[in-house]
Design a protein around this motif. Structure first.
Motif, PDB file in Angstrom:
ATOM      1  N   MET A  13       0.737  -1.197   0.088  1.00 19.41           N
ATOM      2  CA  MET A  13       0.012   0.147   0.125  1.00 19.41           C
ATOM      3  C   MET A  13       1.030   1.653   0.018  1.00 19.41           C
ATOM      4  O   MET A  13       1.751   1.296   0.792  1.00 19.41           O
ATOM      5  N   ALA A  14       0.561   2.000  -0.721  1.00 20.50           N
ATOM      6  CA  ALA A  14       1.364   3.365  -1.158  1.00 20.50           C
ATOM      7  C   ALA A  14       0.726   4.551  -0.110  1.00 20.50           C
ATOM      8  O   ALA A  14      -0.084   5.071  -0.426  1.00 20.50           O
ATOM      9  N   HIS A  15       1.564   4.719   0.981  1.00 22.18           N
ATOM     10  CA  HIS A  15       1.255   5.536   1.830  1.00 22.18           C
ATOM     11  C   HIS A  15       1.107   7.114   1.560  1.00 22.18           C
ATOM     12  O   HIS A  15       2.384   7.322   1.166  1.00 22.18           O
ATOM     13  N   ARG A  16       0.196   7.613   1.569  1.00 19.59           N
ATOM     14  CA  ARG A  16      -0.069   8.952   0.992  1.00 19.59           C
ATOM     15  C   ARG A  16       0.416   9.254  -0.365  1.00 19.59           C
ATOM     16  O   ARG A  16       1.078  10.026  -1.134  1.00 19.59           O
ATOM     17  N   GLY A  17       0.565   8.132  -1.241  1.00 13.60           N
ATOM     18  CA  GLY A  17       0.976   7.876  -2.607  1.00 13.60           C
ATOM     19  C   GLY A  17       2.393   7.550  -2.628  1.00 13.60           C
ATOM     20  O   GLY A  17       2.865   7.401  -3.737  1.00 13.60           O
ATOM     21  N   GLY A  18       2.942   7.412  -1.425  1.00 15.32           N
ATOM     22  CA  GLY A  18       4.576   6.972  -1.474  1.00 15.32           C
ATOM     23  C   GLY A  18       5.130   8.245  -1.297  1.00 15.32           C
ATOM     24  O   GLY A  18       5.995   8.734  -2.002  1.00 15.32           O
ATOM     25  N   ALA A  19       5.061   8.850  -0.109  1.00 16.50           N
ATOM     26  CA  ALA A  19       5.612  10.239   0.178  1.00 16.50           C
ATOM     27  C   ALA A  19       6.852  10.309   0.146  1.00 16.50           C
ATOM     28  O   ALA A  19       7.512  11.303  -0.027  1.00 16.50           O
ATOM     29  N   LEU A  20       7.696   9.102   0.434  1.00 14.06           N
ATOM     30  CA  LEU A  20       9.157   9.169   0.514  1.00 14.06           C
ATOM     31  C   LEU A  20       9.878   8.760  -0.856  1.00 14.06           C
ATOM     32  O   LEU A  20      10.934   8.553  -0.813  1.00 14.06           O
ATOM     33  N   VAL A  25       8.982  13.341  -2.824  1.00 11.06           N
ATOM     34  CA  VAL A  25       8.961  14.017  -1.652  1.00 11.06           C
ATOM     35  C   VAL A  25       8.681  15.495  -1.832  1.00 11.06           C
ATOM     36  O   VAL A  25       8.900  16.341  -2.822  1.00 11.06           O
ATOM     37  N   GLY A  26       8.032  15.920  -1.000  1.00  9.64           N
ATOM     38  CA  GLY A  26       7.080  17.347  -1.083  1.00  9.64           C
ATOM     39  C   GLY A  26       5.716  17.075  -1.517  1.00  9.64           C
ATOM     40  O   GLY A  26       4.956  18.154  -1.656  1.00  9.64           O
ATOM     41  N   TYR A  27       5.450  16.021  -2.028  1.00 10.93           N
ATOM     42  CA  TYR A  27       4.186  15.845  -2.765  1.00 10.93           C
ATOM     43  C   TYR A  27       3.113  15.002  -2.417  1.00 10.93           C
ATOM     44  O   TYR A  27       2.175  14.190  -3.014  1.00 10.93           O
ATOM     45  N   GLU A  28       3.200  14.592  -1.158  1.00 12.90           N
ATOM     46  CA  GLU A  28       2.511  13.628  -0.377  1.00 12.90           C
ATOM     47  C   GLU A  28       0.816  13.988  -0.845  1.00 12.90           C
ATOM     48  O   GLU A  28       0.416  15.190  -0.677  1.00 12.90           O
ATOM     49  N   GLY A  41       3.135   0.119 -10.470  1.00 16.23           N
ATOM     50  CA  GLY A  41       2.187  -1.208 -10.346  1.00 16.23           C
ATOM     51  C   GLY A  41       1.478  -1.362  -9.064  1.00 16.23           C
ATOM     52  O   GLY A  41       0.977  -2.507  -8.723  1.00 16.23           O
ATOM     53  N   TYR A  42       1.334  -0.395  -7.960  1.00 15.28           N
ATOM     54  CA  TYR A  42       0.667  -0.462  -6.802  1.00 15.28           C
ATOM     55  C   TYR A  42      -0.676  -0.622  -7.408  1.00 15.28           C
ATOM     56  O   TYR A  42      -1.299   0.336  -8.091  1.00 15.28           O
ATOM     57  N   GLN A  43      -1.551  -1.367  -6.610  1.00 15.84           N
ATOM     58  CA  GLN A  43      -2.742  -1.575  -6.725  1.00 15.84           C
ATOM     59  C   GLN A  43      -3.638  -1.011  -5.326  1.00 15.84           C
ATOM     60  O   GLN A  43      -4.944  -1.004  -5.498  1.00 15.84           O
ATOM     61  N   TYR A  44      -2.777  -0.486  -4.634  1.00 18.47           N
ATOM     62  CA  TYR A  44      -3.712  -0.012  -3.271  1.00 18.47           C
ATOM     63  C   TYR A  44      -2.921   1.310  -2.859  1.00 18.47           C
ATOM     64  O   TYR A  44      -1.656   1.349  -3.013  1.00 18.47           O
ATOM     65  N   LEU A  45      -3.934   2.374  -2.698  1.00 14.49           N
ATOM     66  CA  LEU A  45      -3.326   3.852  -2.437  1.00 14.49           C
ATOM     67  C   LEU A  45      -3.866   4.061  -1.005  1.00 14.49           C
ATOM     68  O   LEU A  45      -5.055   3.717  -0.844  1.00 14.49           O
ATOM     69  N   GLU A  46      -3.014   4.439  -0.247  1.00 12.92           N
ATOM     70  CA  GLU A  46      -3.485   5.108   1.147  1.00 12.92           C
ATOM     71  C   GLU A  46      -3.421   6.468   1.087  1.00 12.92           C
ATOM     72  O   GLU A  46      -2.622   7.359   0.589  1.00 12.92           O
ATOM     73  N   THR A  47      -4.749   7.285   1.446  1.00 15.20           N
ATOM     74  CA  THR A  47      -4.795   8.576   1.663  1.00 15.20           C
ATOM     75  C   THR A  47      -5.757   8.975   2.802  1.00 15.20           C
ATOM     76  O   THR A  47      -6.249   8.008   3.303  1.00 15.20           O
ATOM     77  N   PHE A  60      -6.174  14.832   1.923  1.00 10.31           N
ATOM     78  CA  PHE A  60      -5.158  15.367   2.407  1.00 10.31           C
ATOM     79  C   PHE A  60      -4.930  15.033   3.949  1.00 10.31           C
ATOM     80  O   PHE A  60      -5.982  14.718   4.553  1.00 10.31           O
ATOM     81  N   HIS A  61      -3.802  15.025   4.573  1.00 10.45           N
ATOM     82  CA  HIS A  61      -3.517  14.655   5.745  1.00 10.45           C
ATOM     83  C   HIS A  61      -3.867  15.615   6.990  1.00 10.45           C
ATOM     84  O   HIS A  61      -4.533  15.054   8.031  1.00 10.45           O
ATOM     85  N   ASP A  62      -3.388  16.552   6.718  1.00  5.52           N
ATOM     86  CA  ASP A  62      -3.203  17.559   8.095  1.00  5.52           C
ATOM     87  C   ASP A  62      -4.577  18.270   8.284  1.00  5.52           C
ATOM     88  O   ASP A  62      -5.358  18.371   7.233  1.00  5.52           O
ATOM     89  N   HIS A  63      -4.923  18.691   9.421  1.00  9.74           N
ATOM     90  CA  HIS A  63      -5.939  19.683   9.761  1.00  9.74           C
ATOM     91  C   HIS A  63      -5.601  20.875   8.970  1.00  9.74           C
ATOM     92  O   HIS A  63      -6.918  21.684   8.459  1.00  9.74           O
ATOM     93  N   ARG A  64      -4.646  21.428   8.966  1.00 10.85           N
ATOM     94  CA  ARG A  64      -4.438  22.758   8.380  1.00 10.85           C
ATOM     95  C   ARG A  64      -3.641  22.524   6.869  1.00 10.85           C
ATOM     96  O   ARG A  64      -3.068  21.462   6.788  1.00 10.85           O
TER      97      ARG A  64
END
Length: 250
Positions: A13-20, A25-28, A41-47, A60-64
């Motif tokens: 599963m790609a966490h936030r699309g693969g944030a690192l 980087v910078g585009y989560e 080839g990822y079939q699962y995305l986490e957001t 989007f992750h943050d409240h702000r």
């Protein structure tokens, strides 16, 4: 078995699309990151999900907005007309949940609802899109998990809420939950959450165990050897290489 969990081998599963991933980087949680993961080839995305003050659901992750965009403010206190002006890393717009569902029709989504006001709008989007069978909804809040289950019914795959995780981790008594899977860290601070006993109890209940956020190759190998059902990672490149090496890449 929930259709969401119908997968041959461990779920990657790609966490936030693969944030690192080096290209992300910078585009989560941006369409750029999601497209990069699907391209690998990822079939699962986490957001993550928030709702604006007028009920528009964004990935989007943050409240702000402050940390990752060129704007400031609390998302739940701003209308979509303002939030849509923000740019992730100064370039990428914040995606709507609707856009992610439509742009990746064959991809499964793990959705973490970050605030109470996002539950009903998210349920409405998923219902309208006919996407219930290809998503898993989770939250740190047990109340949000219970509410989304009540809204979308037993077909919806959900993660365990915090109280359910505590019961399966610490209680000696068997119990059942309508949750489809546990999505947990190996450690929470100094507390070891994932133990061999928890893994056995979860599997005895027919529940999968997905571990976040795993970015170290040695840890990936160790957890896969232990029998976890999925890994959630920021380093989509490393996990893909490891699963290919193990003959477990889909």
């Amino acid at each position: 078995m929930y259709p969401y969990l119908d997968h041959d081998g461990p779920i990657a599963m790609a966490h936030r699309g693969g944030a690192l991933h080096p290209d992300n980087v910078g585009y989560e949680n941006s369409m750029h990151a999601f497209e990069q993961a699907v391209g690998l080839g990822y079939q699962y995305l986490e957001t993550d999900l928030h709702a604006t003050s007028d009920g528009v659901v964004v990935a989007f992750h943050d409240h702000r907005l402050d940390r990752v965009t060129d704007r400031t403010g609390v998302i739940s206190q701003l209308p979509w007309s303002e939030v849509k002006k923000a740019r992730i890393n100064g370039h990428e717009p914040i995606p709507l949940l609707t856009d992610v569902l439509e742009h990746f029709p064959a991809t499964r989504l793990n959705l973490d609802i970050k605030a109470d006001n996002g539950v009903l709008p998210a349920a409405a989007v998923l219902r309208k899109a006919g996407a219930i069978d290809r998503v898993c909804v989770s939250s740190f809040s047990q109340a949000r998990v219970k509410r989304i289950r009540a809204e979308l019914g037993e077909r919806l795959a959900t993660g365990f809420g915090e109280q359910e995780i505590a019961r399966i981790r610490f209680s000696p008594f068997r119990f059942d939950s309508p949750g489809a899977c546990l999505q947990i860290p190996e450690y929470y601070g100094r507390l070891k959450v994932l133990t061999s006993g928890l893994l056995r109890r979860a599997h005895a209940l027919g529940k999968q165990v997905h571990v976040w956020t795993v970015d170290d190759p040695a840890t990936m190998h160790r957890l896969l050897d232990a029998g976890v059902d999925g890994l959630i990672t920021d380093r989509t490149d490393l996990l893909r290489d490891i699963l290919i090496e193990r003959g477990q890449w889909p």
